[in-house]
Design an enzyme around this catalytic site. Structure first.
Site, PDB file in Angstrom:
ATOM      1  N   GLY A  27     -50.168   3.174  34.715  1.00  0.00           N
ATOM      2  CA  GLY A  27     -50.776   1.930  34.804  1.00  0.00           C
ATOM      3  C   GLY A  27     -52.197   2.012  33.945  1.00  0.00           C
ATOM      4  O   GLY A  27     -52.668   3.132  33.483  1.00  0.00           O
ATOM      5  N   LEU A  29     -55.323   2.008  35.345  1.00  0.00           N
ATOM      6  CA  LEU A  29     -56.100   2.974  36.203  1.00  0.00           C
ATOM      7  C   LEU A  29     -55.763   4.259  36.045  1.00  0.00           C
ATOM      8  O   LEU A  29     -56.475   5.130  35.773  1.00  0.00           O
ATOM      9  CB  LEU A  29     -56.258   2.360  37.635  1.00  0.00           C
ATOM     10  CG  LEU A  29     -57.061   3.265  38.523  1.00  0.00           C
ATOM     11  CD1 LEU A  29     -58.544   3.377  38.121  1.00  0.00           C
ATOM     12  CD2 LEU A  29     -57.182   2.669  40.030  1.00  0.00           C
ATOM     13  N   ASP A  55     -40.608   8.578  43.416  1.00  0.00           N
ATOM     14  CA  ASP A  55     -40.490   7.480  44.007  1.00  0.00           C
ATOM     15  C   ASP A  55     -41.427   7.139  45.268  1.00  0.00           C
ATOM     16  O   ASP A  55     -40.920   7.872  46.387  1.00  0.00           O
ATOM     17  CB  ASP A  55     -38.865   7.125  44.106  1.00  0.00           C
ATOM     18  CG  ASP A  55     -38.727   5.804  44.847  1.00  0.00           C
ATOM     19  OD1 ASP A  55     -39.750   4.788  45.041  1.00  0.00           O
ATOM     20  OD2 ASP A  55     -37.596   5.434  44.898  1.00  0.00           O
ATOM     21  N   THR A  81     -48.334  -5.405  40.249  1.00  0.00           N
ATOM     22  CA  THR A  81     -49.629  -6.583  39.962  1.00  0.00           C
ATOM     23  C   THR A  81     -49.183  -7.857  39.462  1.00  0.00           C
ATOM     24  O   THR A  81     -49.969  -8.625  39.122  1.00  0.00           O
ATOM     25  CB  THR A  81     -50.513  -5.696  39.110  1.00  0.00           C
ATOM     26  OG1 THR A  81     -49.862  -5.143  37.914  1.00  0.00           O
ATOM     27  CG2 THR A  81     -51.195  -4.657  39.878  1.00  0.00           C
ATOM     28  N   TYR A 144     -48.496 -11.513  46.321  1.00  0.00           N
ATOM     29  CA  TYR A 144     -48.875 -10.285  46.057  1.00  0.00           C
ATOM     30  C   TYR A 144     -49.922  -9.889  46.842  1.00  0.00           C
ATOM     31  O   TYR A 144     -50.336  -8.931  47.640  1.00  0.00           O
ATOM     32  CB  TYR A 144     -49.705 -10.434  44.495  1.00  0.00           C
ATOM     33  CG  TYR A 144     -50.548  -9.408  44.211  1.00  0.00           C
ATOM     34  CD1 TYR A 144     -50.175  -8.141  44.058  1.00  0.00           C
ATOM     35  CD2 TYR A 144     -52.039  -9.852  44.131  1.00  0.00           C
ATOM     36  CE1 TYR A 144     -51.073  -7.107  43.258  1.00  0.00           C
ATOM     37  CE2 TYR A 144     -52.788  -8.741  43.516  1.00  0.00           C
ATOM     38  CZ  TYR A 144     -52.224  -7.442  43.325  1.00  0.00           C
ATOM     39  OH  TYR A 144     -53.377  -6.561  42.844  1.00  0.00           O
ATOM     40  N   TRP A 169     -59.711  -8.288  38.693  1.00  0.00           N
ATOM     41  CA  TRP A 169     -59.829  -8.519  37.444  1.00  0.00           C
ATOM     42  C   TRP A 169     -60.091  -7.340  36.594  1.00  0.00           C
ATOM     43  O   TRP A 169     -60.777  -7.136  35.628  1.00  0.00           O
ATOM     44  CB  TRP A 169     -60.949  -9.576  37.326  1.00  0.00           C
ATOM     45  CG  TRP A 169     -61.104 -10.817  37.828  1.00  0.00           C
ATOM     46  CD1 TRP A 169     -60.461 -11.294  38.861  1.00  0.00           C
ATOM     47  CD2 TRP A 169     -61.623 -12.154  37.494  1.00  0.00           C
ATOM     48  NE1 TRP A 169     -60.710 -12.577  39.202  1.00  0.00           N
ATOM     49  CE2 TRP A 169     -61.488 -13.379  38.169  1.00  0.00           C
ATOM     50  CE3 TRP A 169     -62.369 -12.238  36.301  1.00  0.00           C
ATOM     51  CZ2 TRP A 169     -61.923 -14.541  38.041  1.00  0.00           C
ATOM     52  CZ3 TRP A 169     -63.056 -13.785  36.075  1.00  0.00           C
ATOM     53  CH2 TRP A 169     -62.727 -14.791  37.149  1.00  0.00           C
TER      54      TRP A 169
END
Length: 313
Positions: A27, A29, A55, A81, A144, A169
């Protein structure tokens, strides 16, 4: 001080570099943490785990991995996300955002591994007229946010000493994010319509990676468990953010001409899931711990756009 300045004092100079596992390696990050680790070898021994390696929604898999790969810290950067899609895939989003953090926290607590878990401003409803503090009541508006709040609670129930870093954001040079979308659409369209009644602090994933790295290097007693906030400054609406992105992309030749950007209300852009109008985060608690932090998202935006210009992305 900034995170990089703080890190040399975060552990004894004669101690071995801590071993840090990172989930969500693919991802935004995770990739930013990998880039940081490559720039600054020796400060920590990182291992990056994607879904093919582990996992995190299976307790047996988590336990087996941690037994086979001893660590000092674990940064959980894995998350579901896609806000609107989370409502259409509630079981999957809940497994990743709510169940997995609790499993990781229990496994880490049993092995003396400190967990750093990344959460979101979407745990709040956005109705306050000031930046949100850590102790403000959580009241998520969407699937979410509810899943992320459940994950936070599961983490602290299992290990009150765990650290939760809420942000919002997030953007980077990688993956799907608002900056990439605006540059792509800006190159394709003459007019864009962007929401102007939601305000927050865009967060460059590179700055967030610095904060997590610094926290991971600190002895457990130097960073009390619980929630911390980290987000970018200055505050801006999505519309204002889009204008800045497009102007800077145009200046670098990433888009040939500047499109017109119309400011619209959230009601004029209906979405399956509601978003908070106020995503601003008060970062005073984290800055009291680490000192002044680099939070200017315009610095990160310039770095992202320069990398795309250089690489032809």
């Amino acid at each position: 001080m900034n995170p990089r300045a703080a890190s040399p004092d975060a552990h004894r100079r004669d101690a071995p570099a801590p071993r840090i596992l990172v989930t969500g390696a693919d991802g935004q990050l995770g990739r930013s943490l990998r880039a940081l680790a490559e720039r600054r070898p020796g400060e920590a021994r990182y291992e990056f785990l994607g879904r093919t390696q582990l996992d995190i929604t299976r307790a047996d898999a988590v336990a087996a991995w941690l037994d086979a790969h001893p660590a000092d810290r674990l940064i959980n950067a894995a998350a579901y996300t896609a806000v609107d899609r989370a409502a259409a895939e509630p079981d999957l989003s809940r497994a990743i955002n709510a169940t997995a953090p609790g499993l990781l926290a229990r496994a880490c607590a049993a092995r003396g591994i400190r967990l750093l878990h990344v959460s979101t401003d979407y745990v709040f409803d956005g109705r306050l007229d000031r930046p949100y503090r850590e102790d403000d009541p959580a009241a998520p508006l969407n699937t979410y946010g509810r899943g992320k709040l459940e994950g936070e609670r599961a983490v602290l129930d299992a290990d009150p000493g765990a650290l939760i870093v809420r942000t919002g954001w997030v953007f980077s040079a990688w993956g799907h994010n608002f900056v990439r979308t605006m540059v792509r659409l800006g190159a394709q369209r003459d007019t864009l319509r962007v929401i102007d009644d939601q305000t927050g602090g865009p967060t460059w994933a590179g700055h967030l990676a610095e904060v997590l790295h610094t926290l991971a290097l600190r002895p457990a007693g130097d960073a009390p468990g619980g929630a911390y906030h980290f987000g970018g400054r200055p505050w801006v609406s999505w519309h204002g953010f889009a204008l800045e992105i497009l102007a800077r992309a145009h200046a670098r030749g990433l888009i040939a001409r500047l499109p017109r950007v119309e400011a619209i209300a959230s009601a004029d852009w209906p979405a399956p899931e509601s978003r908070p109008a106020n995503g601003r985060l008060d970062c005073a608690r984290l800055e009291a711990l680490l000192g002044p932090l680099e939070r200017d998202w315009r610095i990160g935006l310039d770095r992202v756009l320069e990398s795309w210009k250089t690489e032809g992305s």
